[in-house]
Design an enzyme around this catalytic site. Structure first.
Site, PDB file in Angstrom:
ATOM      1  N   ASN A  15       0.857  -1.192   0.000  1.00 23.10           N
ATOM      2  CA  ASN A  15       0.000   0.000   0.000  1.00 23.10           C
ATOM      3  C   ASN A  15       0.894   1.244   0.000  1.00 23.10           C
ATOM      4  O   ASN A  15       1.713   1.418   0.913  1.00 23.10           O
ATOM      5  CB  ASN A  15      -0.900  -0.060   1.249  1.00 23.10           C
ATOM      6  N   ASP A  17      -0.121   4.493  -0.029  1.00 20.00           N
ATOM      7  CA  ASP A  17      -0.834   5.715   0.378  1.00 20.00           C
ATOM      8  C   ASP A  17       0.077   6.722   1.073  1.00 20.00           C
ATOM      9  O   ASP A  17      -0.027   7.934   0.855  1.00 20.00           O
ATOM     10  CB  ASP A  17      -1.950   5.388   1.383  1.00 20.00           C
ATOM     11  N   HIS A  18       0.951   6.215   1.952  1.00 17.72           N
ATOM     12  CA  HIS A  18       1.675   7.169   2.796  1.00 17.72           C
ATOM     13  C   HIS A  18       2.908   7.766   2.127  1.00 17.72           C
ATOM     14  O   HIS A  18       3.490   8.724   2.648  1.00 17.72           O
ATOM     15  CB  HIS A  18       1.939   6.562   4.167  1.00 17.72           C
ATOM     16  N   ARG A  26       3.839  18.890   1.249  1.00 16.64           N
ATOM     17  CA  ARG A  26       4.402  20.085   0.620  1.00 16.64           C
ATOM     18  C   ARG A  26       3.672  20.493  -0.661  1.00 16.64           C
ATOM     19  O   ARG A  26       4.077  21.444  -1.323  1.00 16.64           O
ATOM     20  CB  ARG A  26       5.889  19.859   0.303  1.00 16.64           C
ATOM     21  N   HIS A  51      -5.622   3.661  -1.607  1.00 16.35           N
ATOM     22  CA  HIS A  51      -6.948   4.043  -1.107  1.00 16.35           C
ATOM     23  C   HIS A  51      -7.242   5.474  -1.550  1.00 16.35           C
ATOM     24  O   HIS A  51      -6.591   6.410  -1.087  1.00 16.35           O
ATOM     25  CB  HIS A  51      -6.940   3.935   0.428  1.00 16.35           C
ATOM     26  N   ARG A  53      -9.329   8.228  -0.959  1.00 17.97           N
ATOM     27  CA  ARG A  53     -10.311   8.660   0.051  1.00 17.97           C
ATOM     28  C   ARG A  53     -11.155   9.810  -0.484  1.00 17.97           C
ATOM     29  O   ARG A  53     -10.702  10.590  -1.313  1.00 17.97           O
ATOM     30  CB  ARG A  53      -9.584   9.113   1.322  1.00 17.97           C
ATOM     31  N   ARG A  57      -6.884  12.804   0.999  1.00 14.69           N
ATOM     32  CA  ARG A  57      -5.805  13.210   1.914  1.00 14.69           C
ATOM     33  C   ARG A  57      -4.449  12.640   1.501  1.00 14.69           C
ATOM     34  O   ARG A  57      -3.423  13.175   1.878  1.00 14.69           O
ATOM     35  CB  ARG A  57      -6.125  12.826   3.363  1.00 14.69           C
ATOM     36  N   HIS A  58      -4.437  11.528   0.782  1.00 11.06           N
ATOM     37  CA  HIS A  58      -3.145  11.012   0.291  1.00 11.06           C
ATOM     38  C   HIS A  58      -3.225  10.747  -1.219  1.00 11.06           C
ATOM     39  O   HIS A  58      -2.783  11.581  -1.997  1.00 11.06           O
ATOM     40  CB  HIS A  58      -2.597   9.840   1.120  1.00 11.06           C
ATOM     41  N   GLU A  78      -8.676   0.605  -2.965  1.00 11.15           N
ATOM     42  CA  GLU A  78      -9.531   0.650  -1.778  1.00 11.15           C
ATOM     43  C   GLU A  78     -10.480   1.827  -1.931  1.00 11.15           C
ATOM     44  O   GLU A  78     -10.035   2.937  -2.271  1.00 11.15           O
ATOM     45  CB  GLU A  78      -8.691   0.831  -0.521  1.00 11.15           C
ATOM     46  N   THR A 108      -7.292   6.610  10.298  1.00  9.88           N
ATOM     47  CA  THR A 108      -7.125   5.501   9.360  1.00  9.88           C
ATOM     48  C   THR A 108      -8.407   4.671   9.402  1.00  9.88           C
ATOM     49  O   THR A 108      -9.317   4.990  10.175  1.00  9.88           O
ATOM     50  CB  THR A 108      -5.871   4.662   9.722  1.00  9.88           C
ATOM     51  N   THR A 109      -8.478   3.615   8.587  1.00  9.94           N
ATOM     52  CA  THR A 109      -9.700   2.807   8.552  1.00  9.94           C
ATOM     53  C   THR A 109      -9.826   2.056   9.873  1.00  9.94           C
ATOM     54  O   THR A 109      -9.073   1.124  10.143  1.00  9.94           O
ATOM     55  CB  THR A 109      -9.650   1.821   7.358  1.00  9.94           C
ATOM     56  N   HIS A 202      -3.740  -4.410   7.822  1.00  6.66           N
ATOM     57  CA  HIS A 202      -3.879  -3.205   8.654  1.00  6.66           C
ATOM     58  C   HIS A 202      -2.980  -3.293   9.877  1.00  6.66           C
ATOM     59  O   HIS A 202      -3.148  -4.168  10.719  1.00  6.66           O
ATOM     60  CB  HIS A 202      -5.309  -2.908   9.109  1.00  6.66           C
ATOM     61  N   GLY A 203      -2.028  -2.389   9.911  1.00  5.94           N
ATOM     62  CA  GLY A 203      -1.156  -2.263  11.075  1.00  5.94           C
ATOM     63  C   GLY A 203      -0.045  -3.294  11.148  1.00  5.94           C
ATOM     64  O   GLY A 203       0.660  -3.360  12.160  1.00  5.94           O
ATOM     65  N   GLY A 224       1.116  -1.294   4.385  1.00  5.63           N
ATOM     66  CA  GLY A 224       1.524   0.011   3.884  1.00  5.63           C
ATOM     67  C   GLY A 224       2.317   0.853   4.853  1.00  5.63           C
ATOM     68  O   GLY A 224       3.525   1.041   4.708  1.00  5.63           O
ATOM     69  N   HIS A 225       1.659   1.353   5.890  1.00  7.31           N
ATOM     70  CA  HIS A 225       2.240   2.393   6.732  1.00  7.31           C
ATOM     71  C   HIS A 225       3.603   2.002   7.276  1.00  7.31           C
ATOM     72  O   HIS A 225       4.558   2.783   7.234  1.00  7.31           O
ATOM     73  CB  HIS A 225       1.260   2.731   7.872  1.00  7.31           C
TER      74      HIS A 225
HETATM   75  N1  PXP Z   1      -5.973  -3.052   4.110  1.00  7.80           N
HETATM   76  C1  PXP Z   1      -6.920  -2.095   4.135  1.00  7.80           C
HETATM   77  C2  PXP Z   1      -8.291  -2.457   3.674  1.00  7.80           C
HETATM   78  C3  PXP Z   1      -6.614  -0.786   4.550  1.00  7.80           C
HETATM   79  O1  PXP Z   1      -7.581   0.146   4.565  1.00  7.80           O
HETATM   80  C4  PXP Z   1      -5.294  -0.476   4.904  1.00  7.80           C
HETATM   81  C5  PXP Z   1      -4.932   0.924   5.293  1.00  7.80           C
HETATM   82  O2  PXP Z   1      -5.130   1.760   4.204  1.00  7.80           O
HETATM   83  C6  PXP Z   1      -4.339  -1.493   4.846  1.00  7.80           C
HETATM   84  C7  PXP Z   1      -4.704  -2.784   4.476  1.00  7.80           C
HETATM   85  C8  PXP Z   1      -2.904  -1.254   5.174  1.00  7.80           C
HETATM   86  O3  PXP Z   1      -2.767  -0.868   6.498  1.00  7.80           O
HETATM   87  P1  PXP Z   1      -1.372  -0.317   7.002  1.00  7.80           P
HETATM   88  O4  PXP Z   1      -1.107   0.940   6.223  1.00  7.80           O
HETATM   89  O5  PXP Z   1      -1.591  -0.080   8.449  1.00  7.80           O
HETATM   90  O6  PXP Z   1      -0.344  -1.370   6.717  1.00  7.80           O
END
Ligand code: PXP
Length: 263
Positions: A15, A17-18, A26, A51, A53, A57-58, A78, A108-109, A202-203, A224-225
């Site tokens: 992912n 996104d970040h 910036r 994702h 959104r 935001r990203h 997403e 976050t979600t 997630h996480g 991702g994060h």
């Molecule tokens: N899966 C889904 C459905 C998510 O919404 C996210 C966060 O955007 C992730 C996975 C990845 O989570 P993380 O960025 O915490 O690794």
């Protein structure tokens, strides 16, 4: 190079996104999430997740267009279950769409989609996406009712929310950690028994990924994060490589233990 056709292989969706979060701080074009996606592909990612959104935001709309045009990997978009996002998905036709709950004020979600309670809202969206060949995934909590709801909606894939398990690890709450992990294990089993392809995410971090990767019914993790954060210290390719290795070791060890049990 990834081994995506091997039976039992656990795919890694990266992912990005970040990367876009940092770019947007910036307001210019650096760092470019599409460049990160290409690097992730070279480093062993099996897919890219982004994702879009409602508040942008990203990831932005033009990122999705460029990801579709420029990366050689399947894109997992997403999205919230809204008419705007449905139209965007139908325009770009990514490989997969993962429907997530979305609230503007959340960082976050925060939880899974209420696939059971929202059946009538979700059904036409799942159908429209499926009709054009997009693989639909529902991001749900590890809960049998939600798995059954996903099945009755006709979604072929679910993604289990691993946030509660990862939080328990961070907070060093071992009883909660074990309970959340047990919920993931049985949800993955129940999902597979219902004929669903089961993903999770997630996480996840280097510290939390092993027990999740060891769950044999899981086909894909989306991360991702942590990977983007760790890239500050080691570079993105290296953070992905270490994550890939942690997944492979956990899965191989679990497979080995299971095969000894059978004998
Ligand atoms: N899966 C889904 C459905 C998510 O919404 C996210 C966060 O955007 C992730 C996975 C990845 O989570 P993380 O960025 O915490 O690794």
């Amino acid at each position: 190079m990834s081994d995506v056709t091997r039976p039992g292989y656990l795919r890694l969706g990266v992912n990005i996104d970040h990367v876009a979060t940092i770019r947007n701080a910036r307001g210019n074009d650096h760092p470019d999430p599409v460049r990160a996606a290409k690097l992730a592909a070279e480093a062993g990612a099996d897919g890219i997740t982004a994702h879009l959104r409602e508040d942008r935001r990203h990831i932005r709309d033009d990122d999705i267009a460029r990801l579709m045009d420029e990366i050689g990997l399947p894109l997992n978009l997403e999205m919230a279950a809204t008419p705007e996002m449905l139209a965007i998905a139908l325009k770009h036709r990514p490989h997969a769409c993962c429907i997530v709950p979305e609230r503007r004020e959340e960082v976050t979600t925060e939880g899974g989609l209420d696939a059971a309670g929202l059946h009538n809202h979700l059904k036409p969206i799942v159908d429209r996406l499926s009709d054009v060949g997009i693989r639909v995934s529902l991001f749900i909590n590890a809960d049998k009712r939600q798995l059954e709801a996903a099945r009755s909606l006709g979604a072929p894939v679910v993604e289990l929310h691993t946030g509660a398990y990862c939080d328990a690890v961070l907070e060093k709450q071992s009883a909660k950690r074990d309970g959340e992990l047990a919920r993931l294990v049985s949800a993955a089993r129940d999902g597979a028994a219902l004929g669903l392809e089961v993903h999770a995410g997630h996480g996840l971090t280097f510290d939390t990924v092993g027990p999740v990767a060891a769950i044999p019914e899981l086909a894909e993790l989306n991360i991702g994060h942590f990977l983007v954060g760790e890239a500050i210290f080691t570079g993105l390719a290296e953070s992905i490589r270490i994550m890939r290795e942690a997944m492979d070791v956990a899965r191989a060890t679990a497979d080995d233990l299971r095969s000894r049990d059978v004998r």
